[in-house]
Scaffold this motif. Structure first.
Motif, mmCIF file in Angstrom:
data_model
loop_
_atom_site.group_PDB
_atom_site.id
_atom_site.type_symbol
_atom_site.label_atom_id
_atom_site.label_comp_id
_atom_site.label_asym_id
_atom_site.label_seq_id
_atom_site.Cartn_x
_atom_site.Cartn_y
_atom_site.Cartn_z
ATOM 1 N N PHE A 35 0.831 -1.214 0.000
ATOM 2 C CA PHE A 35 0.000 0.000 0.000
ATOM 3 C C PHE A 35 0.859 1.255 0.000
ATOM 4 O O PHE A 35 0.467 2.274 -0.584
ATOM 5 N N PHE A 36 2.050 1.193 0.600
ATOM 6 C CA PHE A 36 2.997 2.306 0.526
ATOM 7 C C PHE A 36 3.293 2.597 -0.939
ATOM 8 O O PHE A 36 3.215 3.746 -1.409
ATOM 9 N N HIS A 37 3.620 1.555 -1.689
ATOM 10 C CA HIS A 37 3.952 1.715 -3.107
ATOM 11 C C HIS A 37 2.768 2.250 -3.898
ATOM 12 O O HIS A 37 2.914 3.140 -4.745
ATOM 13 N N HIS A 45 13.228 21.214 19.230
ATOM 14 C CA HIS A 45 12.018 20.911 19.997
ATOM 15 C C HIS A 45 10.801 20.710 19.087
ATOM 16 O O HIS A 45 9.681 20.563 19.585
ATOM 17 N N ILE A 46 11.005 20.714 17.774
ATOM 18 C CA ILE A 46 9.900 20.510 16.830
ATOM 19 C C ILE A 46 10.008 19.112 16.219
ATOM 20 O O ILE A 46 11.021 18.774 15.604
ATOM 21 N N ALA A 47 8.979 18.321 16.397
ATOM 22 C CA ALA A 47 8.923 16.979 15.816
ATOM 23 C C ALA A 47 8.185 17.018 14.483
ATOM 24 O O ALA A 47 7.560 18.019 14.124
ATOM 25 N N SER A 48 8.268 15.916 13.751
ATOM 26 C CA SER A 48 7.444 15.744 12.565
ATOM 27 C C SER A 48 6.964 14.298 12.505
ATOM 28 O O SER A 48 7.398 13.457 13.298
ATOM 29 N N ALA A 49 6.074 14.016 11.575
ATOM 30 C CA ALA A 49 5.573 12.656 11.413
ATOM 31 C C ALA A 49 4.998 12.507 10.016
ATOM 32 O O ALA A 49 4.663 13.500 9.364
ATOM 33 N N SER A 50 4.920 11.261 9.567
ATOM 34 C CA SER A 50 4.335 10.950 8.260
ATOM 35 C C SER A 50 3.480 9.699 8.399
ATOM 36 O O SER A 50 3.744 8.859 9.257
ATOM 37 N N PHE A 51 2.506 9.585 7.524
ATOM 38 C CA PHE A 51 1.471 8.559 7.672
ATOM 39 C C PHE A 51 1.153 7.918 6.331
ATOM 40 O O PHE A 51 1.107 8.597 5.310
ATOM 41 N N MET A 52 0.889 6.617 6.373
ATOM 42 C CA MET A 52 0.375 5.896 5.207
ATOM 43 C C MET A 52 -0.711 4.971 5.717
ATOM 44 O O MET A 52 -0.455 4.137 6.601
ATOM 45 N N VAL A 53 -1.906 5.107 5.148
ATOM 46 C CA VAL A 53 -3.008 4.211 5.505
ATOM 47 C C VAL A 53 -3.382 3.409 4.268
ATOM 48 O O VAL A 53 -3.557 3.971 3.178
ATOM 49 N N ASP A 54 -3.486 2.116 4.418
ATOM 50 C CA ASP A 54 -3.881 1.249 3.315
ATOM 51 C C ASP A 54 -5.242 1.688 2.787
ATOM 52 O O ASP A 54 -6.230 1.681 3.539
ATOM 53 N N PRO A 55 -5.322 2.095 1.506
ATOM 54 C CA PRO A 55 -6.617 2.538 0.969
ATOM 55 C C PRO A 55 -7.705 1.485 1.132
ATOM 56 O O PRO A 55 -8.893 1.833 1.243
#
Lengths: 168, 168
Positions: free
Chosen positions: B17-19, B78-88
């Protein structure tokens, strides 16, 4: 003043003022104790990114340096970025402006459609004014985004400029 | 649904799903032809960064994944980040929201004072609405910052949220 490609031998002239600026912790999002090897690998970039130095034509002294690189990948790979270090001993003679104009010319020639600065410290008013005079706008400010050693938390600007590409 | 630390064996479930998401080129600033090895090294992070998966507790199926990491160094560390992948295939059941809440909890627990998303595609309105509902604001938009495969150039949002740290 002449701007030319940085070569490996230039690093010895860059590191003293680079280190001075980073250790002061007022303008850059680098660790204040950044060591020389890591600094070199972060600054002296390989193609398609580039690093240049501004040199006094009479003395050969390195007055400042800039690196330029893609800022995103994929669907945002048309946005470039750049970073600058000017030797404080040579401040006020237009080195930063000349480097700024140079990197904008580079980005246009390479076909980038925009340039983004990710982290311009709000209290670095000289830099903010310089980038504005070169066509950048503050598109957003991260509130309390930067911990300044004497001012405490200040904003961190994201600056941006669309470019008219040379290529159609 | 359960959220747990990603382990190496999870990658085989993530990559399809990432791909699919990256190849569509509508939401991520990754190259659409990103190959599996590079994707794995960019997503499966080492400490102090983290990668988690959301798993269906009954079937064990991986529904989505998130990575979380510092977004800046030095005075902005002091600043974080994040990334997300949800299976469609598992969209619409709250996986993105659950992962978003998880990473905000992680950031607070780690003492970060803010979370920044660097590149949220303006036309990804579901994501923009979700992040707003979790407390993020659009602090700036890069005009024409993202080349969408069917919509053409659209804006690229920078989203930001200050966090109440758990630690004093």
């Amino acid at each position: 003043m002449m701007i030319r490609e940085a070569v490996a031998q230039d690093w010895d002239a860059v590191w003293p003022f680079f280190h001075q600026i980073v250790a002061a912790g007022e303008t850059y999002t680098y660790p204040r104790d950044l060591d020389e090897e890591r600094a070199r690998s972060m600054w002296m970039l390989q193609p398609p990114s580039r690093t240049v130095v501004a040199v006094d034509e009479a003395s050969g002294a390195v007055l400042g340096t800039a690196k330029m690189n893609p800022n995103h990948m994929g669907g945002a790979s048309h946005i470039a970025s750049a970073s600058f270090m000017v030797d404080p001993a040579h401040a006020g003679r237009g080195v930063g402006r000349a480097l700024g104009e140079y990197v904008l010319g580079w980005a246009r020639a390479e076909g980038y459609r925009a340039m983004q600065f990710n982290a311009v410290v709000e209290s670095n008013t000289r830099a903010v004014a310089l980038w504005k005079s070169l066509g950048f706008e503050i598109v957003g400010t991260l509130p309390e985004g930067y911990l300044h050693p004497t001012l405490g938390y200040v904003g961190l600007h994201i600056m941006y400029q669309r470019l008219q590409a040379d290529r159609p």
